[in-house]
Design a protein around this motif. Structure first.
Motif, PDB file in Angstrom:
ATOM      1  N   ARG A  38      11.532  12.240  -2.081  1.00  7.27           N
ATOM      2  CA  ARG A  38      10.433  12.626  -2.969  1.00  7.27           C
ATOM      3  C   ARG A  38       9.073  12.182  -2.452  1.00  7.27           C
ATOM      4  N   THR A  39       9.037  11.304  -1.453  1.00  8.26           N
ATOM      5  CA  THR A  39       7.781  10.791  -0.920  1.00  8.26           C
ATOM      6  C   THR A  39       7.058  11.899  -0.160  1.00  8.26           C
ATOM      7  N   PRO A  40       5.761  12.125  -0.459  1.00  6.70           N
ATOM      8  CA  PRO A  40       4.997  13.174   0.239  1.00  6.70           C
ATOM      9  C   PRO A  40       4.878  12.899   1.742  1.00  6.70           C
ATOM     10  N   LEU A  41       4.682  13.967   2.520  1.00  2.00           N
ATOM     11  CA  LEU A  41       4.645  13.863   3.985  1.00  2.00           C
ATOM     12  C   LEU A  41       3.533  12.923   4.466  1.00  2.00           C
ATOM     13  N   LEU A  42       2.324  13.064   3.944  1.00  6.02           N
ATOM     14  CA  LEU A  42       1.223  12.190   4.374  1.00  6.02           C
ATOM     15  C   LEU A  42       1.558  10.725   4.104  1.00  6.02           C
ATOM     16  N   ALA A  43       2.126  10.464   2.945  1.00  4.06           N
ATOM     17  CA  ALA A  43       2.519   9.090   2.613  1.00  4.06           C
ATOM     18  C   ALA A  43       3.595   8.600   3.579  1.00  4.06           C
ATOM     19  N   LYS A  44       4.546   9.466   3.934  1.00  6.55           N
ATOM     20  CA  LYS A  44       5.603   9.066   4.872  1.00  6.55           C
ATOM     21  C   LYS A  44       5.027   8.703   6.237  1.00  6.55           C
ATOM     22  N   ILE A  45       4.024   9.449   6.681  1.00  8.10           N
ATOM     23  CA  ILE A  45       3.402   9.156   7.977  1.00  8.10           C
ATOM     24  C   ILE A  45       2.726   7.786   7.934  1.00  8.10           C
ATOM     25  N   VAL A  46       1.937   7.540   6.891  1.00  3.11           N
ATOM     26  CA  VAL A  46       1.249   6.253   6.756  1.00  3.11           C
ATOM     27  C   VAL A  46       2.265   5.117   6.619  1.00  3.11           C
ATOM     28  N   VAL A  47       3.281   5.327   5.798  1.00  2.00           N
ATOM     29  CA  VAL A  47       4.312   4.303   5.598  1.00  2.00           C
ATOM     30  C   VAL A  47       5.045   4.018   6.907  1.00  2.00           C
ATOM     31  N   ALA A  48       5.374   5.053   7.665  1.00  2.00           N
ATOM     32  CA  ALA A  48       6.073   4.858   8.943  1.00  2.00           C
ATOM     33  C   ALA A  48       5.230   4.015   9.895  1.00  2.00           C
ATOM     34  N   LEU A  49       3.922   4.269   9.936  1.00  2.39           N
ATOM     35  CA  LEU A  49       3.041   3.469  10.789  1.00  2.39           C
ATOM     36  C   LEU A  49       2.963   2.014  10.323  1.00  2.39           C
TER      37      LEU A  49
END
Length: 137
Positions: A38-49
């Protein structure tokens, strides 16, 4: 004779340890949010970093460099956590917090991919400096 002033001063070491524990907890919550579909793509990118950097065994700025060596630990990671938490919808964060409360993490995993990137950056900087110093003027 008791020194009453000693008891009134806050225990800085205890507060530092609590802050570190809180940061570790937040990184785990972000890790769980990263795995949530359910996590949005932009949030996933920031979270992954943020999670990748927090779990990296190598820092961008090594800790042995006085003062600025801890810049990433005290400024960059908390700011990244703050940004990531702002990008993730609150219901997902609450679900991840609840899961983290009931299922604490085991040992901290190491992210050698991000560590490898930082090793490459440092080797490139060292090679550039050596090349600059050895080249004829």
């Amino acid at each position: 004779m008791e020194n009453s002033n000693y008891q009134e001063k806050p225990n800085i070491w205890l507060s530092f340890k609590q802050r570190v524990k809180q940061l570790k907890s937040q990184v785990y919550i972000l890790y769980l949010a990263l795995r949530d579909p359910r996590t949005p793509l932009l949030a996933k990118i920031v979270v992954a970093l943020v999670v990748g950097y927090a779990l990296s065994p190598i820092d961008l700025i090594p800790d042995f460099i006085p003062i600025i060596g801890y810049f990433d630990d005290f400024i960059i990671i908390p700011l990244g956590i703050w940004l990531a938490l702002k990008l993730i919808p609150e219901p997902i964060i609450e679900d991840c917090r609840e899961y983290a409360r009931t299922n604490p993490p085991g040992s901290k995993p190491k992210n050698w991919v991000v560590g490898g990137i930082f090793i490459f950056i440092w080797l490139a900087v060292i090679a550039y400096i050596v090349n600059f110093m050895l080249s004829p003027q």
